[in-house]
Design a protein around this motif. Sequence first.
Motif, PDB file in Angstrom:
ATOM      1  N   MET A 100     -30.280  19.619  -8.974  1.00 54.48           N
ATOM      2  CA  MET A 100     -29.793  18.479  -9.761  1.00 54.48           C
ATOM      3  C   MET A 100     -30.052  18.698 -11.253  1.00 54.48           C
ATOM      4  O   MET A 100     -29.155  18.528 -12.098  1.00 54.48           O
ATOM      5  CB  MET A 100     -30.514  17.225  -9.270  1.00 54.48           C
ATOM      6  N   GLU A 101     -31.279  19.099 -11.595  1.00 50.51           N
ATOM      7  CA  GLU A 101     -31.623  19.277 -13.003  1.00 50.51           C
ATOM      8  C   GLU A 101     -31.009  20.538 -13.587  1.00 50.51           C
ATOM      9  O   GLU A 101     -30.646  20.577 -14.772  1.00 50.51           O
ATOM     10  CB  GLU A 101     -33.145  19.286 -13.169  1.00 50.51           C
ATOM     11  N   VAL A 102     -30.863  21.584 -12.790  1.00 51.95           N
ATOM     12  CA  VAL A 102     -30.165  22.781 -13.263  1.00 51.95           C
ATOM     13  C   VAL A 102     -28.721  22.435 -13.598  1.00 51.95           C
ATOM     14  O   VAL A 102     -28.174  22.882 -14.620  1.00 51.95           O
ATOM     15  CB  VAL A 102     -30.239  23.898 -12.207  1.00 51.95           C
ATOM     16  N   ALA A 103     -28.077  21.632 -12.757  1.00 53.42           N
ATOM     17  CA  ALA A 103     -26.695  21.213 -13.031  1.00 53.42           C
ATOM     18  C   ALA A 103     -26.617  20.430 -14.344  1.00 53.42           C
ATOM     19  O   ALA A 103     -25.677  20.608 -15.134  1.00 53.42           O
ATOM     20  CB  ALA A 103     -26.164  20.372 -11.877  1.00 53.42           C
ATOM     21  N   ARG A 104     -27.599  19.570 -14.584  1.00 50.50           N
ATOM     22  CA  ARG A 104     -27.608  18.796 -15.834  1.00 50.50           C
ATOM     23  C   ARG A 104     -27.714  19.724 -17.045  1.00 50.50           C
ATOM     24  O   ARG A 104     -26.964  19.575 -18.023  1.00 50.50           O
ATOM     25  CB  ARG A 104     -28.791  17.821 -15.825  1.00 50.50           C
ATOM     26  N   LEU A 105     -28.618  20.680 -16.983  1.00 48.82           N
ATOM     27  CA  LEU A 105     -28.804  21.569 -18.130  1.00 48.82           C
ATOM     28  C   LEU A 105     -27.619  22.508 -18.317  1.00 48.82           C
ATOM     29  O   LEU A 105     -27.262  22.834 -19.451  1.00 48.82           O
ATOM     30  CB  LEU A 105     -30.099  22.369 -17.966  1.00 48.82           C
ATOM     31  N   ARG A 106     -27.025  22.960 -17.229  1.00 47.79           N
ATOM     32  CA  ARG A 106     -25.853  23.827 -17.358  1.00 47.79           C
ATOM     33  C   ARG A 106     -24.688  23.077 -18.006  1.00 47.79           C
ATOM     34  O   ARG A 106     -23.846  23.680 -18.658  1.00 47.79           O
ATOM     35  CB  ARG A 106     -25.438  24.355 -15.986  1.00 47.79           C
ATOM     36  N   GLY A 107     -24.659  21.763 -17.794  1.00 48.66           N
ATOM     37  CA  GLY A 107     -23.572  20.984 -18.370  1.00 48.66           C
ATOM     38  C   GLY A 107     -23.756  20.644 -19.832  1.00 48.66           C
ATOM     39  O   GLY A 107     -22.823  20.164 -20.476  1.00 48.66           O
ATOM     40  N   ASP A 108     -24.962  20.880 -20.367  1.00 49.37           N
ATOM     41  CA  ASP A 108     -25.230  20.532 -21.759  1.00 49.37           C
ATOM     42  C   ASP A 108     -26.245  21.512 -22.342  1.00 49.37           C
ATOM     43  O   ASP A 108     -27.450  21.389 -22.106  1.00 49.37           O
ATOM     44  CB  ASP A 108     -25.776  19.101 -21.845  1.00 49.37           C
ATOM     45  N   PRO A 109     -25.778  22.495 -23.116  1.00 49.92           N
ATOM     46  CA  PRO A 109     -26.686  23.502 -23.675  1.00 49.92           C
ATOM     47  C   PRO A 109     -27.755  22.931 -24.599  1.00 49.92           C
ATOM     48  O   PRO A 109     -28.756  23.604 -24.872  1.00 49.92           O
ATOM     49  CB  PRO A 109     -25.732  24.435 -24.449  1.00 49.92           C
ATOM     50  N   GLU A 110     -27.568  21.711 -25.076  1.00 51.23           N
ATOM     51  CA  GLU A 110     -28.546  21.103 -25.978  1.00 51.23           C
ATOM     52  C   GLU A 110     -29.506  20.159 -25.263  1.00 51.23           C
ATOM     53  O   GLU A 110     -30.428  19.610 -25.889  1.00 51.23           O
ATOM     54  CB  GLU A 110     -27.808  20.325 -27.081  1.00 51.23           C
ATOM     55  N   ALA A 111     -29.311  19.942 -23.969  1.00 47.83           N
ATOM     56  CA  ALA A 111     -30.138  18.976 -23.247  1.00 47.83           C
ATOM     57  C   ALA A 111     -31.575  19.494 -23.124  1.00 47.83           C
ATOM     58  O   ALA A 111     -31.797  20.689 -22.929  1.00 47.83           O
ATOM     59  CB  ALA A 111     -29.562  18.709 -21.867  1.00 47.83           C
ATOM     60  N   PRO A 112     -32.544  18.617 -23.228  1.00 49.36           N
ATOM     61  CA  PRO A 112     -33.945  19.036 -23.104  1.00 49.36           C
ATOM     62  C   PRO A 112     -34.353  19.178 -21.645  1.00 49.36           C
ATOM     63  O   PRO A 112     -33.702  18.653 -20.734  1.00 49.36           O
ATOM     64  CB  PRO A 112     -34.707  17.884 -23.759  1.00 49.36           C
ATOM     65  N   GLY A 113     -35.463  19.875 -21.428  1.00 44.32           N
ATOM     66  CA  GLY A 113     -36.048  19.934 -20.103  1.00 44.32           C
ATOM     67  C   GLY A 113     -36.603  18.586 -19.696  1.00 44.32           C
ATOM     68  O   GLY A 113     -36.471  17.592 -20.416  1.00 44.32           O
ATOM     69  N   THR A 114     -37.246  18.546 -18.554  1.00 41.21           N
ATOM     70  CA  THR A 114     -37.756  17.260 -18.070  1.00 41.21           C
ATOM     71  C   THR A 114     -38.904  17.491 -17.108  1.00 41.21           C
ATOM     72  O   THR A 114     -39.189  18.621 -16.707  1.00 41.21           O
ATOM     73  CB  THR A 114     -36.635  16.462 -17.364  1.00 41.21           C
ATOM     74  N   GLU A 115     -39.540  16.400 -16.743  1.00 39.57           N
ATOM     75  CA  GLU A 115     -40.572  16.408 -15.709  1.00 39.57           C
ATOM     76  C   GLU A 115     -40.049  15.603 -14.525  1.00 39.57           C
ATOM     77  O   GLU A 115     -39.579  14.476 -14.695  1.00 39.57           O
ATOM     78  CB  GLU A 115     -41.863  15.788 -16.236  1.00 39.57           C
TER      79      GLU A 115
END
Length: 403
Positions: free
Chosen positions: A187-202
């Motif tokens: 789920m989180e990998v998909a989020r980051l792949r969709g937005d190169p500027e998105a930050p990581g998360t916990e």
Amino acid sequence: MPSTPKPQGALHGVRILDMATVLAAPVGATLCADHGAEVVKLELPDGSDALRGLQPVKNGVPLWWKVANRGKQGITLDVRKPKGREILLSMLPEFDVLVENFRTGTMARWGLDTETLHRANPRLIVIRLTGFGQTGPYKERPGFARIFEAMSGFTNLTGEAGGPPLHSNYPIGDYIAGLFCAFAIAMEVARLRGDPEAPGTEVDLAATEALFRLLDPLPVEHEQMDFVRGPSGNRASYTAPSNMYRSRDGVWLSLVASSNAIFARTCDAVGLAGWASDPRFATNPARVENLDELDGALVRWFAGHDYAHIAGKLEAGGIPFSKVYSIEDIRSDPHFAERGAIVRMADPELGSVPGPCIVPRVAGHEPAIPRTGPSPGEHNEAIYGRFGLGPEELALLREQKVI
């Protein structure tokens, strides 16, 4: 034109650092490895992960470890030591995901709180899988699968009516939490792949909540109907017939005939003519209400016939049923064999060992069969070599028991 099958899965290119212990979180990372992620398993230098001591262990070889951590490379590192923490932080920019399952607050006490991890890699996905979560009065409690199962309400559904609750002879709670772990990573990998500027998360993943999430009707039936679901043996309290039945020759079968159409076919198969239209059994709520009479008739029919006769009747009627399989049955079943449900994984000590196939199957994708889980520090030289640590420095780190 059909696409050419490729060995790379959907998570190819994702790098996961798995520093968790025992089962739940490591299984989540393993599921990602099955689908192409590169997973590095980080252990303490003494190889003291409790999973290495859980049965089955053959001549000192931890079989469960090998299959539960398949497809991973292994390094050792004591992150509790300053040098170990320094090495970990230096490696994090090369990883997309860090998976840990220590008690809440443990990583922070080691100087590895989320803020510190994100300073090292702002896009890092930190999966924290604990028994009870990062907040709440139980956040620092220890826990294992049976604790999660008991507290979630899951164990209260097993056993005979009026008898004690029963645990399964398998840590199902760990594996369910592992599935949610893999889902969280994807789920989180998909989020980051969709937005190169998105930050990581916990990600705060509580194993008890993972199990509770699967028990959808418990809260609503309690609030709306003042009903507390409890154990009912092999019967289901929500649909009928659904039970375990024993044939004359001693074979146990599970049968489910939830829908009215399937129930009608079941009646034809077992000689209960007219029962499908009888108001006591014509609908599922009516069948549940009159389950004792219905189940009594089915128990008698099954007990009066051998398995071969029963199987022929049920198969001809298109009725969902199965003999209760042991692993011997699974290994000899032609359906499992044709689908390759058991694969053989290369192992440096045992040659190869069997394990379940990769799930699910994806069209156009033929995954490579993983090798078994690594021995402690098996890939130290290869992995640390990427970060510029040569043989002399590694030897010194071993001497200092950092790796």
